[in-house]
Design an enzyme around this catalytic site. Structure first.
Site, mmCIF file in Angstrom:
data_model
loop_
_atom_site.group_PDB
_atom_site.id
_atom_site.type_symbol
_atom_site.label_atom_id
_atom_site.label_comp_id
_atom_site.label_asym_id
_atom_site.label_seq_id
_atom_site.Cartn_x
_atom_site.Cartn_y
_atom_site.Cartn_z
ATOM 1 N N LYS A 129 -2.646 -1.497 -11.831
ATOM 2 C CA LYS A 129 -2.610 -2.179 -10.526
ATOM 3 C C LYS A 129 -3.639 -3.301 -10.566
ATOM 4 O O LYS A 129 -4.601 -3.246 -11.325
ATOM 5 C CB LYS A 129 -2.970 -1.188 -9.418
ATOM 6 C CG LYS A 129 -2.564 -1.638 -8.042
ATOM 7 C CD LYS A 129 -1.116 -1.270 -7.723
ATOM 8 C CE LYS A 129 -0.681 -1.878 -6.411
ATOM 9 N NZ LYS A 129 0.662 -1.400 -6.005
ATOM 10 N N ASP A 169 2.781 -6.600 -4.162
ATOM 11 C CA ASP A 169 2.286 -5.536 -3.273
ATOM 12 C C ASP A 169 1.900 -6.262 -1.983
ATOM 13 O O ASP A 169 2.402 -7.378 -1.729
ATOM 14 C CB ASP A 169 1.084 -4.803 -3.905
ATOM 15 C CG ASP A 169 0.701 -3.528 -3.143
ATOM 16 O OD1 ASP A 169 1.381 -2.505 -3.300
ATOM 17 O OD2 ASP A 169 -0.277 -3.555 -2.363
HETATM 18 P P1 NDP Z 1 3.589 -6.790 2.846
HETATM 19 O O1 NDP Z 1 2.418 -7.641 2.601
HETATM 20 O O2 NDP Z 1 4.960 -7.357 2.698
HETATM 21 O O3 NDP Z 1 3.502 -6.131 4.295
HETATM 22 C C1 NDP Z 1 2.431 -5.333 4.672
HETATM 23 C C2 NDP Z 1 2.608 -4.950 6.128
HETATM 24 O O4 NDP Z 1 1.601 -4.002 6.484
HETATM 25 C C3 NDP Z 1 2.428 -6.132 7.063
HETATM 26 O O5 NDP Z 1 3.178 -5.922 8.218
HETATM 27 C C4 NDP Z 1 0.933 -6.068 7.349
HETATM 28 O O6 NDP Z 1 0.547 -6.700 8.546
HETATM 29 C C5 NDP Z 1 0.702 -4.584 7.435
HETATM 30 N N1 NDP Z 1 -0.692 -4.276 7.025
HETATM 31 C C6 NDP Z 1 -1.293 -4.610 5.877
HETATM 32 N N2 NDP Z 1 -2.574 -4.202 5.869
HETATM 33 C C7 NDP Z 1 -2.759 -3.616 7.052
HETATM 34 C C8 NDP Z 1 -3.870 -2.982 7.657
HETATM 35 N N3 NDP Z 1 -5.041 -2.902 7.020
HETATM 36 N N4 NDP Z 1 -3.698 -2.461 8.890
HETATM 37 C C9 NDP Z 1 -2.502 -2.549 9.532
HETATM 38 N N5 NDP Z 1 -1.416 -3.129 9.001
HETATM 39 C C10 NDP Z 1 -1.549 -3.656 7.788
HETATM 40 O O7 NDP Z 1 3.388 -5.528 1.875
HETATM 41 P P2 NDP Z 1 4.460 -4.470 1.385
HETATM 42 O O8 NDP Z 1 5.474 -4.229 2.445
HETATM 43 O O9 NDP Z 1 4.901 -4.879 0.039
HETATM 44 O O10 NDP Z 1 3.540 -3.181 1.190
HETATM 45 C C11 NDP Z 1 3.321 -2.235 2.240
HETATM 46 C C12 NDP Z 1 2.850 -0.924 1.634
HETATM 47 O O11 NDP Z 1 3.847 -0.436 0.723
HETATM 48 C C13 NDP Z 1 1.565 -0.998 0.829
HETATM 49 O O12 NDP Z 1 0.842 0.222 0.974
HETATM 50 C C14 NDP Z 1 2.059 -1.119 -0.597
HETATM 51 O O13 NDP Z 1 1.108 -0.664 -1.534
HETATM 52 C C15 NDP Z 1 3.254 -0.188 -0.535
HETATM 53 N N6 NDP Z 1 4.251 -0.398 -1.590
HETATM 54 C C16 NDP Z 1 4.874 -1.614 -1.743
HETATM 55 C C17 NDP Z 1 5.832 -1.776 -2.723
HETATM 56 C C18 NDP Z 1 6.621 -3.020 -2.863
HETATM 57 O O14 NDP Z 1 7.567 -3.019 -3.664
HETATM 58 N N7 NDP Z 1 6.329 -4.088 -2.134
HETATM 59 C C19 NDP Z 1 6.119 -0.670 -3.678
HETATM 60 C C20 NDP Z 1 5.477 0.573 -3.367
HETATM 61 C C21 NDP Z 1 4.552 0.671 -2.379
HETATM 62 P P3 NDP Z 1 -0.108 -8.180 8.493
HETATM 63 O O15 NDP Z 1 1.011 -9.106 8.178
HETATM 64 O O16 NDP Z 1 -0.675 -8.362 9.852
HETATM 65 O O17 NDP Z 1 -1.161 -8.128 7.427
#
Ligand code: NDP
Length: 448
Positions: A129, A169
């Site tokens: 990662k 991510d």
């Molecule tokens: P994105 O950046 O596309 O979206 C993240 C979302 O979560 C946004 O809505 C963001 O809001 C919100 N968010 C992020 N940090 C915080 C926080 N500290 N508190 C509250 N809300 C938060 O990321 P992903 O959708 O790709 O990833 C989301 C999760 O899924 C993560 O934990 C990631 O590790 C996991 N994941 C992702 C994969 C992938 O293929 N993308 C694969 C496996 C796991 P804002 O826009 O306001 O920051």
């Protein structure tokens, strides 16, 4: 839970002492080691041959300066990381996170989880990662590009299509992967499948964008079906509104459920009629706006500041898809009291250990992240396969493989739990099933 096994207890203490202050990493290691108690009783060789001692230590950590120039001409300096955690079953594979909260402990926790998740997919990929404390939010495209180019200028020395293959991510989507890939190609002078999540024009896989959210729902559906239930007619709360949340919403709806809430880091929307996903996609994927703008089009919906309140909405299924530790015990208690039947983790480690205990103690069907959200990395591995054969598969073909992989993960986690006397505990089942394959590969390869 406390350890009953003395070796595991001491190992946990050593991990804490060696990685001071890295609380997310400690949390992730503790959860896995706790699950492994029955495994080490049955297989003392994992202790005797130092497999556990090795598996909690990254093979390599790369930490570097990322200087770049913002639009006003000011020099900015961020910090970059790549943790190459374990390559026993394949090249390091795992995403890059760009978020101001990133530090070494976050990347280590994510890299550690990735080892077992990648193993569970059944595909030959090791765990890694990376990321940076850079915040893409509010930056211009040119600023993001300059940052990505600087980040890749260092990272390029350490990755490769048979060494380490990063992906996206939080904060790293198609735009960032494009800039990173462009810079890698320029430095190495080779067109290779070194990153996944690429654009379809230059080696990306159909269905990769959808994969984590879709996979989460395929996994949840398998879990529900094993208990004679389904998504049909269910009310669902999804946190986040990024890549995982959006495509989880889409698939949960296709499978017959109604998603009534989504969030971002500022607040959450509640739309009792079911969220308008086309609007969310436009706001988040195209315009990069805040979720509260949803109310400009749907004034009948509600918007609330803060993230935690989303778990007070009554639902049958909760899909946390934002970030780590977003569901604490208090929120878990409310979900249980409101009659929630299933929780499946789209984000990595979104439930605290106390929240997980609450779910398990109350008979909630609980799909842990490393099993439930493995669809993203699994499809990344399918992207690698397509790059290797210089071909591409149809959306339907990739989607069908993804579905099969998620159903296998559910079946394997479920049967590992049963085999070790923990029937129904998919946290333990996923950790055990993921661990055993990696541990055996490590044993066979000697002390390396
Ligand atoms: P994105 O950046 O596309 O979206 C993240 C979302 O979560 C946004 O809505 C963001 O809001 C919100 N968010 C992020 N940090 C915080 C926080 N500290 N508190 C509250 N809300 C938060 O990321 P992903 O959708 O790709 O990833 C989301 C999760 O899924 C993560 O934990 C990631 O590790 C996991 N994941 C992702 C994969 C992938 O293929 N993308 C694969 C496996 C796991 P804002 O826009 O306001 O920051």
């Amino acid at each position: 839970m406390n350890f009953t096994n003395k070796y595991l207890s001491e190992l946990m203490e050593r991990v804490i002492a060696r990685n001071p202050g890295e609380k997310e990493f400690h949390q992730a290691v503790r959860e896995v080691l706790e699950s492994l108690e029955p495994v080490v009783e049955k297989h003392p060789e994992y202790v005797e041959k130092g497999v556990l001692e090795s598996i909690v230590e990254p093979e390599r950590i790369i930490k570097f300066r990322v200087p770049w120039v913002d639009d006003s001409g000011t020099v900015r300096v961020n910090r970059g990381f790549r943790v190459q955690f374990n390559s026993a079953i394949g090249p390091y594979k795992g995403g890059l996170r760009f978020h101001p909260s990133v530090y070494e402990g976050i990347i280590k926790f994510l890299g550690f989880e990735q080892i077992f998740k990648n193993s569970l997919t059944g595909l030959p990929i090791g765990g890694g990662k990376g990321g940076s404390d850079f915040d893409p939010k509010g930056k211009s495209d040119m600023e993001v590009m300059r940052f990505c180019q600087s980040f890749m200028t260092e990272l390029a020395k350490h990755i490769g299509s048979y060494t380490d293959i990063p992906a996206g991510d939080i904060g790293v989507g198609g735009r960032e992967i494009g800039y990173l890939f462009g810079q890698y190609k320029r430095i190495i002078n080779k067109f290779s499948g070194v990153l996944t999540g690429k654009g379809l024009e230059y080696g990306g896989s159909l269905a990769r964008t959808e994969a984590t959210g879709f996979g989460l729902c395929y996994f949840t559906d398998a879990m529900l079906r094993a208990h004679n239930d389904s998504f049909v007619g269910k009310t669902i709360v999804v946190s986040g509104s990024g890549n995982v949340a959006i495509y989880a919403t889409q698939k949960a709806t296709e499978l017959g459920g109604k998603v009534v809430a989504l969030s971002d880091s500022n607040g959450y929307i509640y739309d009792k009629n079911g969220v308008d996903l086309a609007l969310v996609k436009q706001l988040k994927e195209v315009e990069r706006k805040r979720i509260k703008e949803y109310l400009n089009v749907h004034p009948e919906a509600e918007y609330h500041e803060g993230c935690k309140g989303i778990w007070t909405i009554k639902c049958d299924i909760a899909l946390p898809c934002a970030t780590q530790n977003e569901i604490d015990k208090e929120s878990a208690d409310i979900l249980v009291a409101n009659g929630c039947k299933a929780v499946a983790e789209g984000a990595n480690m979104p439930s605290t250990p106390e929240a997980i205990e609450t779910f398990l103690a109350n008979g909630i069907l609980f799909g842990p992240a490393k099993a439930a959200n493995a669809g993203g990395v699994a499809t990344s591995a399918l992207e690698m396969s397509q790059n290797s054969i210089r071909g591409s598969w149809t959306f339907e073909e990739v989607d069908a493989r993804l579905k099969e992989i998620m159903e296998n993960i559910y079946a394997n986690a479920s049967s590992a739990a049963e085999e070790y006397g923990l029937k129904g505990n998919l946290v333990a089942g996923a950790n055990i099933a993921g661990f055993i394959k990696v541990a055996n590969a490590m044993l066979e390869q000697g002390i390396v």
